[in-house]
Design a protein around this motif. Structure first.
Motif, mmCIF file in Angstrom:
data_model
loop_
_atom_site.group_PDB
_atom_site.id
_atom_site.type_symbol
_atom_site.label_atom_id
_atom_site.label_comp_id
_atom_site.label_asym_id
_atom_site.label_seq_id
_atom_site.Cartn_x
_atom_site.Cartn_y
_atom_site.Cartn_z
ATOM 1 N N UNK A 1 0.858 -1.181 0.000
ATOM 2 C CA UNK A 1 0.000 0.000 0.000
ATOM 3 C C UNK A 1 0.898 1.235 0.000
ATOM 4 N N UNK A 2 0.428 2.299 -0.637
ATOM 5 C CA UNK A 2 1.208 3.530 -0.590
ATOM 6 C C UNK A 2 0.295 4.737 -0.390
ATOM 7 N N UNK A 3 0.848 5.726 0.314
ATOM 8 C CA UNK A 3 0.204 7.025 0.515
ATOM 9 C C UNK A 3 -1.195 6.904 1.130
ATOM 10 N N UNK A 4 -1.300 6.106 2.169
ATOM 11 C CA UNK A 4 -2.572 5.962 2.862
ATOM 12 C C UNK A 4 -2.795 7.108 3.837
ATOM 13 N N UNK A 5 -4.038 7.437 4.081
ATOM 14 C CA UNK A 5 -4.372 8.394 5.130
ATOM 15 C C UNK A 5 -4.200 7.717 6.483
ATOM 16 N N UNK A 6 -4.230 8.526 7.536
ATOM 17 C CA UNK A 6 -4.108 7.943 8.870
ATOM 18 C C UNK A 6 -5.258 6.970 9.148
ATOM 19 N N UNK A 7 -6.457 7.327 8.721
ATOM 20 C CA UNK A 7 -7.604 6.444 8.942
ATOM 21 C C UNK A 7 -7.400 5.112 8.241
ATOM 22 N N UNK A 8 -6.836 5.132 7.040
ATOM 23 C CA UNK A 8 -6.592 3.888 6.307
ATOM 24 C C UNK A 8 -5.499 3.051 6.963
ATOM 25 N N UNK A 9 -4.470 3.728 7.491
ATOM 26 C CA UNK A 9 -3.415 3.015 8.217
ATOM 27 C C UNK A 9 -3.992 2.355 9.460
ATOM 28 N N UNK A 10 -4.863 3.070 10.167
ATOM 29 C CA UNK A 10 -5.479 2.506 11.367
ATOM 30 C C UNK A 10 -6.305 1.251 11.038
ATOM 31 N N UNK A 11 -6.917 1.220 9.868
ATOM 32 C CA UNK A 11 -7.656 0.028 9.461
ATOM 33 C C UNK A 11 -6.719 -1.167 9.310
ATOM 34 N N UNK A 12 -5.495 -0.915 8.835
ATOM 35 C CA UNK A 12 -4.518 -2.001 8.721
ATOM 36 C C UNK A 12 -4.091 -2.500 10.095
ATOM 37 N N UNK A 13 -3.906 -1.570 11.047
ATOM 38 C CA UNK A 13 -3.586 -1.985 12.413
ATOM 39 C C UNK A 13 -4.691 -2.880 12.976
ATOM 40 N N UNK A 14 -5.935 -2.507 12.714
ATOM 41 C CA UNK A 14 -7.069 -3.280 13.238
ATOM 42 C C UNK A 14 -7.064 -4.714 12.730
ATOM 43 N N UNK A 15 -6.617 -4.912 11.482
ATOM 44 C CA UNK A 15 -6.652 -6.233 10.859
ATOM 45 C C UNK A 15 -5.398 -7.052 11.160
#
Length: 377
Positions: A260-274
């Protein structure tokens, strides 16, 4: 209290600090040299002061012509960038701070420190040099120390070097982090896989290829998946991103590793959740905040020992530290955790507990107010 920050840029890792001040009813102003590409300005929006016109001319000459093949040339501005003094002073004067916190020992912070001394504003230096560091007493360092703030805060406790001593005017203040997902609310092993996560700019020193090599070996024994997320903000990072893509194709790893590249903070947080396990394989990492972010999502964490915040990990309790660039050691440390899924949940719980215990605003506030009192006295 009126708190003024002057730094190269507003970094998302400062969100918890800003929230802490504002929740107390304090006023905060943030003056930045430039705006980052992917920062979250939900809590506070910095005022960009920039650089003097003359320095911008010199910097363009240096970055675009003299050092055009050096991807790190742009960092010259962090040490030698000269501010538009009038614009900077007017912004500081208008806010009339009770304390100023400036970033790094640099030309910019020298100007900030001089303005603070002239106006009687208490000023504190924030940098990521270890609390325990080698004492440097040559003439150039003595001059720099005298021109920058006497008192210093740092999120890094110690480096790997020996012969270290503590400056009596330096204070260890670890990064702050909001707790995001408690162990009770955390879902592990989505879709039946052990989900690994790495986050970092697409640069060679982030050691993505080493990480992929280790995952390729682990995937023959365990049901794992790896997500890699990073920023691509210049041509050098774009080239490296393509190199990683090609490596995945050549090794037929497309079903195991996702980029993944250039994600927003909200999108990064979704990755942490998973995710189930966070890994930072980077070298030359002054003080990464991503392991602490992962801890706030109840994840066990693994970091290389060339990271200034590796000490946030309690080895064997919420994660492990591996030898820099050592693929075999990284393999072994990952296997120590994923060989028994119960380890992931137990260590994830400990990570969350450490965030609550050691990385909240109260300690930060008390230390800053104590330093201000010392300065005023």
């Amino acid at each position: 209290m009126r708190v003024l920050y002057v730094a190269p840029r507003y970094h998302t890792n400062q969100t918890a600090i800003m929230k802490g001040w504002l929740s107390r009813g304090d006023e905060v102003c943030f003056l930045a040299q430039y705006a980052g590409k992917l920062e979250d300005y939900t809590i506070i929006k910095p005022k960009v002061i920039g650089y003097s016109s003359f320095f911008i001319l010199l910097n363009n000459l240096y970055v675009k012509i003299i050092k055009r093949t050096n991807e790190y040339a742009i960092n010259m501005r962090l040490r030698y960038g000269f501010p538009p003094v009038g614009k900077l002073y007017l912004a500081m004067k208008k806010f009339s701070p009770d304390v100023v916190i400036t970033r790094e020992r640099s030309v910019y912070s020298i100007v900030v420190t001089i303005l603070c001394r002239i106006n009687g504003w208490p000023v504190i230096l924030y940098n990521q040099s270890p609390l325990m560091e080698e004492s440097k007493k040559d003439i150039l360092h003595r001059i720099m120390y005298n021109l920058t703030p006497k008192y210093r805060i740092t999120p890094v406790y110690r480096s790997k070097k020996n012969s270290q001593c503590k400056d009596p005017n330096a204070f260890f203040l670890p990064f702050l982090m909001e707790p995001h997902i408690s162990p009770e609310d955390k879902e592990y092993f989505l879709e039946g896989y052990i989900n690994l996560l790495c986050i970092g700019k697409y640069q060679k020193r982030k050691n993505h290829l080493l990480m992929i090599e280790v995952v390729e070996r682990l995937a023959t024994k365990y049901p794992i998946r790896l997500n890699i997320a990073g920023e691509v903000s210049d041509s050098f990072q774009e080239d490296y991103y393509k190199t990683v893509q090609e490596h995945l194709k050549e090794h037929h790893m497309g079903k195991i590793v996702t980029l993944y590249k250039d994600l927003t903070q909200a999108q990064v947080f979704e990755l942490y959740k998973k995710a189930d396990l966070f890994i930072l394989p980077s070298s030359e990492e002054p003080a990464a905040v991503s392991p602490l972010e992962a801890m706030s999502f109840s994840l066990p964490v693994i970091s290389g020992d060339d990271n200034g915040t590796a000490t946030y990990i309690e080895e064997g309790k919420n994660g492990y530290i591996f030898a820099d660039k050592d693929a075999a050691d990284l393999y072994n440390k990952i296997e120590l955790i994923i060989s028994d899924k119960r380890n992931i949940q137990k260590m994830g719980r400990k990570s969350f507990e450490l965030v609550i215990e050691k990385h909240q605003f109260e300690n930060y506030y008390q230390t800053i107010t104590d330093i201000v009192q010392q300065i005023n006295n």
